[in-house]
Design a protein around this motif. Structure first.
Motif, PDB file in Angstrom:
ATOM      1  N   ASN A   8       0.854  -1.085  -0.053  1.00 56.47           N
ATOM      2  CA  ASN A   8       0.145   0.193   0.023  1.00 56.47           C
ATOM      3  C   ASN A   8       0.925   1.362   0.090  1.00 56.47           C
ATOM      4  O   ASN A   8       0.519   2.261  -0.497  1.00 56.47           O
ATOM      5  CB  ASN A   8      -0.968   0.129   1.080  1.00 56.47           C
ATOM      6  CG  ASN A   8      -2.028  -0.963   1.045  1.00 56.47           C
ATOM      7  OD1 ASN A   8      -2.319  -1.503  -0.016  1.00 56.47           O
ATOM      8  ND2 ASN A   8      -2.530  -1.466   2.168  1.00 56.47           N
ATOM      9  N   ARG A   9       1.917   1.245   0.841  1.00 52.66           N
ATOM     10  CA  ARG A   9       2.819   2.415   0.954  1.00 52.66           C
ATOM     11  C   ARG A   9       3.463   2.565  -0.605  1.00 52.66           C
ATOM     12  O   ARG A   9       3.596   3.898  -1.091  1.00 52.66           O
ATOM     13  CB  ARG A   9       3.824   2.093   1.918  1.00 52.66           C
ATOM     14  CG  ARG A   9       3.433   2.501   3.382  1.00 52.66           C
ATOM     15  CD  ARG A   9       4.501   2.637   4.246  1.00 52.66           C
ATOM     16  NE  ARG A   9       5.200   1.358   4.324  1.00 52.66           N
ATOM     17  CZ  ARG A   9       5.087   0.431   5.423  1.00 52.66           C
ATOM     18  NH1 ARG A   9       3.958   0.595   6.043  1.00 52.66           N
ATOM     19  NH2 ARG A   9       5.761  -0.713   5.539  1.00 52.66           N
ATOM     20  N   ALA A  12       0.899   4.182  -2.907  1.00 51.42           N
ATOM     21  CA  ALA A  12       0.690   5.426  -2.556  1.00 51.42           C
ATOM     22  C   ALA A  12       1.791   6.269  -3.346  1.00 51.42           C
ATOM     23  O   ALA A  12       1.610   7.510  -3.500  1.00 51.42           O
ATOM     24  CB  ALA A  12       0.279   5.843  -0.989  1.00 51.42           C
ATOM     25  N   TYR A  16       1.354   9.204  -5.859  1.00 50.78           N
ATOM     26  CA  TYR A  16       1.993  10.708  -5.425  1.00 50.78           C
ATOM     27  C   TYR A  16       3.146  11.169  -6.621  1.00 50.78           C
ATOM     28  O   TYR A  16       2.858  12.460  -6.733  1.00 50.78           O
ATOM     29  CB  TYR A  16       2.650  10.774  -4.128  1.00 50.78           C
ATOM     30  CG  TYR A  16       3.377  12.075  -3.619  1.00 50.78           C
ATOM     31  CD1 TYR A  16       2.521  12.811  -3.359  1.00 50.78           C
ATOM     32  CD2 TYR A  16       4.809  12.111  -3.846  1.00 50.78           C
ATOM     33  CE1 TYR A  16       2.955  14.327  -2.697  1.00 50.78           C
ATOM     34  CE2 TYR A  16       5.342  13.514  -3.591  1.00 50.78           C
ATOM     35  CZ  TYR A  16       4.532  14.401  -2.926  1.00 50.78           C
ATOM     36  OH  TYR A  16       4.984  15.673  -2.532  1.00 50.78           O
ATOM     37  N   TYR A 189      -7.298   2.465  -3.141  1.00 54.65           N
ATOM     38  CA  TYR A 189      -6.193   3.304  -3.326  1.00 54.65           C
ATOM     39  C   TYR A 189      -5.476   3.131  -1.751  1.00 54.65           C
ATOM     40  O   TYR A 189      -4.173   3.156  -1.814  1.00 54.65           O
ATOM     41  CB  TYR A 189      -6.413   4.434  -3.406  1.00 54.65           C
ATOM     42  CG  TYR A 189      -6.791   4.717  -4.795  1.00 54.65           C
ATOM     43  CD1 TYR A 189      -5.840   5.436  -5.645  1.00 54.65           C
ATOM     44  CD2 TYR A 189      -8.156   4.620  -5.250  1.00 54.65           C
ATOM     45  CE1 TYR A 189      -6.247   5.318  -7.308  1.00 54.65           C
ATOM     46  CE2 TYR A 189      -8.379   4.762  -6.679  1.00 54.65           C
ATOM     47  CZ  TYR A 189      -7.421   5.246  -7.356  1.00 54.65           C
ATOM     48  OH  TYR A 189      -7.745   5.373  -8.741  1.00 54.65           O
ATOM     49  N   TYR A 191      -4.612   4.889   0.962  1.00 51.63           N
ATOM     50  CA  TYR A 191      -3.494   5.935   1.160  1.00 51.63           C
ATOM     51  C   TYR A 191      -3.198   5.611   2.647  1.00 51.63           C
ATOM     52  O   TYR A 191      -3.961   5.423   3.639  1.00 51.63           O
ATOM     53  CB  TYR A 191      -3.872   7.339   0.874  1.00 51.63           C
ATOM     54  CG  TYR A 191      -3.846   7.703  -0.346  1.00 51.63           C
ATOM     55  CD1 TYR A 191      -2.387   8.045  -1.071  1.00 51.63           C
ATOM     56  CD2 TYR A 191      -5.083   7.842  -1.355  1.00 51.63           C
ATOM     57  CE1 TYR A 191      -2.602   8.410  -2.515  1.00 51.63           C
ATOM     58  CE2 TYR A 191      -4.979   8.110  -2.556  1.00 51.63           C
ATOM     59  CZ  TYR A 191      -3.863   8.446  -3.182  1.00 51.63           C
ATOM     60  OH  TYR A 191      -3.627   8.997  -4.415  1.00 51.63           O
ATOM     61  N   THR A 195      -0.501  10.694   4.270  1.00 53.79           N
ATOM     62  CA  THR A 195      -0.833  11.265   3.160  1.00 53.79           C
ATOM     63  C   THR A 195      -2.495  11.264   2.548  1.00 53.79           C
ATOM     64  O   THR A 195      -2.874  11.960   1.609  1.00 53.79           O
ATOM     65  CB  THR A 195       0.011  10.714   1.929  1.00 53.79           C
ATOM     66  OG1 THR A 195      -0.381   9.426   1.649  1.00 53.79           O
ATOM     67  CG2 THR A 195       1.170  10.871   1.701  1.00 53.79           C
ATOM     68  N   LYS A 196      -3.194  10.432   3.366  1.00 56.99           N
ATOM     69  CA  LYS A 196      -4.477  10.164   3.425  1.00 56.99           C
ATOM     70  C   LYS A 196      -5.459  11.723   3.119  1.00 56.99           C
ATOM     71  O   LYS A 196      -6.041  11.834   2.276  1.00 56.99           O
ATOM     72  CB  LYS A 196      -5.157   9.183   4.309  1.00 56.99           C
ATOM     73  CG  LYS A 196      -6.704   9.097   3.940  1.00 56.99           C
ATOM     74  CD  LYS A 196      -7.218   8.068   4.850  1.00 56.99           C
ATOM     75  CE  LYS A 196      -8.574   7.641   4.515  1.00 56.99           C
ATOM     76  NZ  LYS A 196      -9.159   6.585   5.392  1.00 56.99           N
ATOM     77  N   TRP A 234      -6.889  11.776  -5.915  1.00 57.01           N
ATOM     78  CA  TRP A 234      -6.721  10.694  -5.634  1.00 57.01           C
ATOM     79  C   TRP A 234      -5.976   9.693  -6.904  1.00 57.01           C
ATOM     80  O   TRP A 234      -5.340   8.833  -6.635  1.00 57.01           O
ATOM     81  CB  TRP A 234      -7.754   9.708  -5.003  1.00 57.01           C
ATOM     82  CG  TRP A 234      -8.884   9.460  -5.854  1.00 57.01           C
ATOM     83  CD1 TRP A 234      -9.185   8.354  -6.730  1.00 57.01           C
ATOM     84  CD2 TRP A 234     -10.164  10.216  -5.625  1.00 57.01           C
ATOM     85  NE1 TRP A 234     -10.359   8.543  -7.195  1.00 57.01           N
ATOM     86  CE2 TRP A 234     -11.142   9.757  -6.614  1.00 57.01           C
ATOM     87  CE3 TRP A 234     -10.477  11.385  -4.841  1.00 57.01           C
ATOM     88  CZ2 TRP A 234     -12.494  10.043  -6.887  1.00 57.01           C
ATOM     89  CZ3 TRP A 234     -11.696  11.841  -5.065  1.00 57.01           C
ATOM     90  CH2 TRP A 234     -12.727  11.183  -6.146  1.00 57.01           C
TER      91      TRP A 234
END
Length: 262
Positions: A8-9, A12, A16, A189, A191, A195-196, A234
């Protein structure tokens, strides 16, 4: 093996990087844009598309940013991987590259077609107020093949009038559908907490979507179908598209949903 949190990281981080590419592209900062394009290349998701697609994307970004030498390099790589793909995308990129070929190619799309932008401004006061944008939006008529046309039919004209007369009901339905899907997209997604709040914060009302969306284009297909193309915080690379029929949302998804005749 990567854990779900690690995946997930990474995802994200990829999103970004894509957003930063767009921000520096719009700012005309080619140096920083290229740095973020390189960051995107480090992620596994960058390998999901074939080379002709990924190199084309980089070339188009460079061209829009004014970095023509870099644009030509990436577009040439895309062309070498697939000689036809480039000519099915942006007319600006296709003409830029074709003019630099030793033997310019002539495809059916280049015959008797000047790639004019037949779009026109459409004023929708309610849309502007609700989305916190200027009330004038870019609109285009599409023919039965999904191509822009400057010769609207009576059905196109009827659709414009329908949109003007029912804009509050149409936009209310669109925002309600987005809000309904939003929790599902948040899970997809996923996040990280750091950062969410920047990209996909928790929201509970349609009004809060105005901070996350920007209406880019409206496509008039016929008297019943109208498509709406939004940029969204997003996923700046793929956008969010909505197709409506008689004012009701019938499809929602990534790019091209807004102008597909389904």
């Amino acid at each position: 093996m990567e854990t779900d949190d690690e995946k997930n990281r990474v995802y994200a981080s990829y999103i970004y990087a894509a957003r930063m590419v767009n921000e520096y592209k719009w700012a005309g900062d080619a140096s920083n844009m290229l740095c973020w394009l390189n960051e995107m290349d480090k992620h596994a998701r960058s390998n999901e598309n074939p080379p002709c697609v990924s190199d084309y994307y980089k070339g188009e970004c460079c061209l829009e940013c004014g970095a023509e030498q870099e644009a030509l390099k990436f577009l040439r790589k895309s062309y070498e991987a697939n000689e036809e793909y480039l000519f099915t995308r942006s007319p600006k990129a296709a003409e830029f590259f074709n003019a630099r070929l030793a033997e310019p190619k002539i495809f059916p799309k280049f015959e008797d077609e000047e790639y004019e932008d037949f779009g026109f401004p459409l004023r929708l006061e309610y849309f502007g107020k609700a989305l916190e944008q200027e009330g004038e939006f870019h609109c285009a008529f599409l023919d039965e093949d999904g191509e822009e046309t400057d010769e609207p039919s009576r059905m196109h004209s009827n659709a414009i009038e329908f949109l003007k007369q029912n804009q509050e009901e149409i936009l209310t339905g669109i925002l309600a559908e987005i809000l309904k899907n939003y929790p599902k997209w948040q899970e997809i997604y996923d996040y990280p907490s750091g950062t969410k709040s920047d990209f996909m914060p928790g929201i509970s009302t349609p009004q809060e979507l105005s901070e996350l969306l920007e209406l880019q284009n409206i496509y008039i297909l016929d008297s019943a179908k109208i498509g709406f193309e939004f940029s969204c915080s997003w996923d700046m690379e793929h956008d969010l598209d909505i197709m409506t029929r008689k004012g009701e949302v019938i499809n929602i998804g990534e790019a091209e949903v807004a102008f597909m005749a389904i």
